[in-house]
Design an enzyme around this catalytic site. Structure first.
Site, PDB file in Angstrom:
ATOM      1  N   GLY A 159      49.930 -30.289  66.228  1.00 21.62           N
ATOM      2  CA  GLY A 159      51.046 -29.400  66.570  1.00 21.62           C
ATOM      3  C   GLY A 159      52.293 -29.676  65.736  1.00 21.62           C
ATOM      4  O   GLY A 159      52.259 -30.448  64.775  1.00 21.62           O
ATOM      5  N   ILE A 187      55.363 -31.217  66.233  1.00 22.40           N
ATOM      6  CA  ILE A 187      55.927 -32.562  66.096  1.00 22.40           C
ATOM      7  C   ILE A 187      54.836 -33.554  65.698  1.00 22.40           C
ATOM      8  O   ILE A 187      55.031 -34.383  64.798  1.00 22.40           O
ATOM      9  CB  ILE A 187      56.658 -32.968  67.383  1.00 22.40           C
ATOM     10  CG1 ILE A 187      57.850 -32.021  67.573  1.00 22.40           C
ATOM     11  CG2 ILE A 187      57.125 -34.419  67.320  1.00 22.40           C
ATOM     12  CD1 ILE A 187      58.507 -32.085  68.911  1.00 22.40           C
ATOM     13  N   SER A 222      61.259 -35.424  76.881  1.00 24.82           N
ATOM     14  CA  SER A 222      62.246 -34.394  76.536  1.00 24.82           C
ATOM     15  C   SER A 222      63.563 -34.659  77.242  1.00 24.82           C
ATOM     16  O   SER A 222      63.591 -35.195  78.361  1.00 24.82           O
ATOM     17  CB  SER A 222      61.701 -33.035  76.985  1.00 24.82           C
ATOM     18  OG  SER A 222      62.721 -32.064  76.976  1.00 24.82           O
ATOM     19  N   ALA A 223      64.635 -34.207  76.622  1.00 27.23           N
ATOM     20  CA  ALA A 223      65.957 -34.276  77.243  1.00 27.23           C
ATOM     21  C   ALA A 223      66.002 -33.471  78.533  1.00 27.23           C
ATOM     22  O   ALA A 223      66.920 -33.636  79.338  1.00 27.23           O
ATOM     23  CB  ALA A 223      67.011 -33.752  76.265  1.00 27.23           C
ATOM     24  N   THR A 224      65.012 -32.617  78.729  1.00 29.84           N
ATOM     25  CA  THR A 224      64.961 -31.805  79.940  1.00 29.84           C
ATOM     26  C   THR A 224      64.860 -32.680  81.200  1.00 29.84           C
ATOM     27  O   THR A 224      65.225 -32.223  82.284  1.00 29.84           O
ATOM     28  CB  THR A 224      63.797 -30.794  79.833  1.00 29.84           C
ATOM     29  OG1 THR A 224      63.951 -29.779  80.797  1.00 29.84           O
ATOM     30  CG2 THR A 224      62.454 -31.438  80.031  1.00 29.84           C
ATOM     31  N   TYR A 244      57.684 -27.092  83.384  1.00 26.22           N
ATOM     32  CA  TYR A 244      57.489 -27.857  82.149  1.00 26.22           C
ATOM     33  C   TYR A 244      58.318 -29.142  82.200  1.00 26.22           C
ATOM     34  O   TYR A 244      57.837 -30.244  81.938  1.00 26.22           O
ATOM     35  CB  TYR A 244      57.884 -27.011  80.927  1.00 26.22           C
ATOM     36  CG  TYR A 244      58.278 -27.827  79.728  1.00 26.22           C
ATOM     37  CD1 TYR A 244      57.310 -28.413  78.926  1.00 26.22           C
ATOM     38  CD2 TYR A 244      59.624 -28.035  79.410  1.00 26.22           C
ATOM     39  CE1 TYR A 244      57.681 -29.190  77.841  1.00 26.22           C
ATOM     40  CE2 TYR A 244      59.993 -28.811  78.329  1.00 26.22           C
ATOM     41  CZ  TYR A 244      59.025 -29.387  77.543  1.00 26.22           C
ATOM     42  OH  TYR A 244      59.397 -30.171  76.477  1.00 26.22           O
ATOM     43  N   LYS A 294      57.306 -33.442  82.456  1.00 26.07           N
ATOM     44  CA  LYS A 294      57.808 -34.552  81.638  1.00 26.07           C
ATOM     45  C   LYS A 294      58.376 -35.647  82.540  1.00 26.07           C
ATOM     46  O   LYS A 294      58.122 -36.838  82.329  1.00 26.07           O
ATOM     47  CB  LYS A 294      58.887 -34.062  80.659  1.00 26.07           C
ATOM     48  CG  LYS A 294      58.386 -33.089  79.603  1.00 26.07           C
ATOM     49  CD  LYS A 294      57.433 -33.753  78.625  1.00 26.07           C
ATOM     50  CE  LYS A 294      56.967 -32.808  77.542  1.00 26.07           C
ATOM     51  NZ  LYS A 294      55.862 -33.363  76.742  1.00 26.07           N
ATOM     52  N   ASN A 329      66.698 -31.130  70.546  1.00 33.38           N
ATOM     53  CA  ASN A 329      66.148 -29.838  70.090  1.00 33.38           C
ATOM     54  C   ASN A 329      65.571 -29.964  68.681  1.00 33.38           C
ATOM     55  O   ASN A 329      66.308 -29.786  67.693  1.00 33.38           O
ATOM     56  CB  ASN A 329      67.238 -28.764  70.142  1.00 33.38           C
ATOM     57  CG  ASN A 329      67.581 -28.371  71.564  1.00 33.38           C
ATOM     58  OD1 ASN A 329      68.063 -29.186  72.344  1.00 33.38           O
ATOM     59  ND2 ASN A 329      67.316 -27.138  71.928  1.00 33.38           N
ATOM     60  N   ASN A 356      62.247 -20.264  71.510  1.00 34.94           N
ATOM     61  CA  ASN A 356      63.281 -21.192  71.054  1.00 34.94           C
ATOM     62  C   ASN A 356      64.130 -20.558  69.955  1.00 34.94           C
ATOM     63  O   ASN A 356      63.701 -19.639  69.268  1.00 34.94           O
ATOM     64  CB  ASN A 356      62.653 -22.505  70.580  1.00 34.94           C
ATOM     65  CG  ASN A 356      61.959 -23.239  71.715  1.00 34.94           C
ATOM     66  OD1 ASN A 356      60.756 -23.455  71.679  1.00 34.94           O
ATOM     67  ND2 ASN A 356      62.699 -23.582  72.753  1.00 34.94           N
TER      68      ASN A 356
END
Ligand code: UD1
Length: 337
Positions: A12, A14, A126-128, A151, A155, A181, A201
Site C-alpha cells: 500500500g 505507506i 494514527s493521530a486520530t 476507523y 486504531k 497527514n 483525503n
C-alpha cells in the site's frame, strides 16, 4: 546480521515507501498483502527503485494458516504492520467490517508472532486516536479515545491490545507510530498513493482536480477558528514518514515494552495554504469552492515532535513545497499506468 522484516499491508501507500527505505538500507523485506487496495506491480516498482526484489505473498494477513506458512518459510526478526482498512467515511457505513478486518489482522499477527518467538512490532497508528477532546499540539501522554469514527476506534483499540500484550509478555517490543497527514510520493515517481474511486483525503483530491479528473475541490468549511478559517493539518512527506519507521525499528531493537510516538512535522498548514502552495510550485490552477464543514472534522491537528526526536533521533525534513511537487509528479506518472 541482516534483518528480515515482515510487512503486512506492505504494497500500500505507506507500506511501499517503508519497503523502499528498508531495501535501500540493506534489510530483507517480506511483503504480505491481499492487494485489496494495492497493485501487484508495486513489487516490480520496488525492484526498479532499489535493485532488490522483496519477497511477496498475496494473502490476507488475517488468514492464520497462510500467515503461519510465511513465518515458517522466513526467519522474521520484526514486523511492521500496515494491513488495515483506512477510509474514514466507509468505516462509518461498514463498522463491523472495519472492526472485523482491522482487529482480526492484528490478533492473527500477534498469535503467529508468539508461535514463532517474534518479539518486535511496529504498528501503523494514527493521530486520530487523540480524538476530539485533546487540544493541539498532541503529546503522546494525552488520553486516547473520543474518536469520531470506527476507523479511528480500530486504531485506538489496537493500541490498547498491544499495550496489554506488552504487559503480559515483558519481552515484547512494540512501537505505535501515530501518523499525522501523510502526503507526497517517492521522488522516482514510481510509487505513491492510489485511492480507489473518488478520493476522501485532501491531497489526492487536489492532484486529481489539477489533472482535470475532478471539476473542483470542495474546501470543507472556512469558518473554523484558524487564521484563514479553513482546517489546519500537519502534512508529512511519506518518505520522511518511512524513515521514521526505520528509526523506530532500531529503537525497538533495544527497548522492551510499549511506546507510542507521533510522526508529524509539528507544523500546521491550512487547507487553503496547501492549495496555494500546490498551485504555485507546480504552476497549475486548482479550482475550488467553499463547501459546508465535513462532519467529524477538527479545526486544528498537529503533532508535538519532541518524543520522536528524543527517542528515535528522527525529524521530518521535507517541506510542504516538496510534498506538493512529489504528489503532482506521481499524479502525472500514475495516470499512465
Ligand atoms: C483523516 C482521518 C485520519 C486519517 C487520515 C488519512 C479523522 C478525523 N481523520 O484525516 O484519521 O488518518 O484521514 O486517511 O478520522 N478537506 C477538504 N476537501 C476535501 C478533503 C479534505 O477541504 O475534499 C479538508 C478536511 O476538511 C481537513 C483537511 O482537508 O480539514 C484534511 O482532510 P483529510 O485529508 O481527509 O485528512 P483528515 O481528515 O485530517
Amino acid at each position: 546480521m541482516k534483518k528480515n522484516i515482515l510487512l503486512p499491508g506492505g504494497a500500500g501507500f505507506i507500506g511501499s515507501h517503508v519497503a523502499a527505505e528498508l531495501l535501500t538500507r540493506g534489510y530483507d523485506v517480506v511483503i504480505v498483502d491481499d492487494l485489496s487496495n494495492a497493485r501487484a506491480d508495486v513489487i516490480d516498482r520496488l525492484e526498479r527503485i532499489t535493485g532488490v526484489r522483496p519477497a511477496f505473498y498475496r494473502i490476507d494477513a488475517a488468514d492464520k494458516p497462510a500467515l503461519e506458512q510465511v513465518f515458517a518459510e522466513n526467519a522474521i526478526d520484526a514486523v511492521i504492520h500496515f494491513a488495515g482498512y483506512k477510509a474514514v467515511g466507509e468505516s462509518v457505513a461498514k463498522p463491523v467490517s472495519y472492526y472485523r478486518n482491522n482487529l482480526d489482522t492484528t490478533l492473527t499477527l500477534l498469535e503467529t508472532m508468539s508461535d514463532h518467538g517474534v518479539k518486535e512490532l511496529i504498528f501503523s497508528s494514527s493521530a486520530t486516536v487523540y480524538g476530539v477532546d485533546n487540544p493541539a499540539p498532541y503529546t503522546e501522554d494525552m488520553p486516547r479515545g473520543g474518536c469520531t469514527n470506527p476507523y479511528g476506534w480500530t486504531k485506538a483499540m489496537i493500541e490498547q491490545i498491544l499495550q496489554d500484550a506488552c504487559v503480559a509478555d515483558p519481552a515484547l517490543r512494540v512501537v505505535c507510530l501515530r501518523y499525522f497527514n501523510p502526503v507526497g510520493a517517492h521522488e522516482s515517481g514510481l510509487i505513491g498513493e492510489m485511492p480507489n474511486g473518488i478520493p476522501n483525503n485532501l491531497m489526492p483530491y487536489i492532484t486529481q482536480t489539477a489533472a482535470g479528473i475532478r471539476k473542483e475541490l470542495s474546501v470543507f468549511g472556512n469558518d473554523y477558528p484558524t487564521p484563514d478559517g479553513t482546517g489546519v493539518r500537519d502534512f508529512i512527506h511519506v518518505v520522511d514518514l518511512a524513515k521514521g519507521h526505520v528509526a523506530a525499528l532500531s529503537y525497538a531493537d533495544a527497548h522492551p515494552g510499549w511506546e507510542a510516538i507521533n510522526l508529524g512535522t509539528g507544523c500546521g498548514t491550512s487547507v487553503l495554504e496547501l492549495v496555494g502552495t500546490f498551485a504555485s510550485v507546480n504552476d497549475i490552477s486548482v479550482p475550488y469552492r467553499i463547501a459546508p464543514r465535513r462532519s467529524g472534522d477538527l479545526a486544528v491537528c498537529y503533532a508535538a515532535t519532541d518524543k520522536a526526536r528524543r527517542l528515535l533521533g528522527w525529524q521530518a525534513e521535507k517541506t510542504v513545497a516538496d510534498m506538493c511537487r512529489d504528489s503532482w509528479r506521481w499524479q502525472q506518472s500514475s495516470a499512465k499506468l
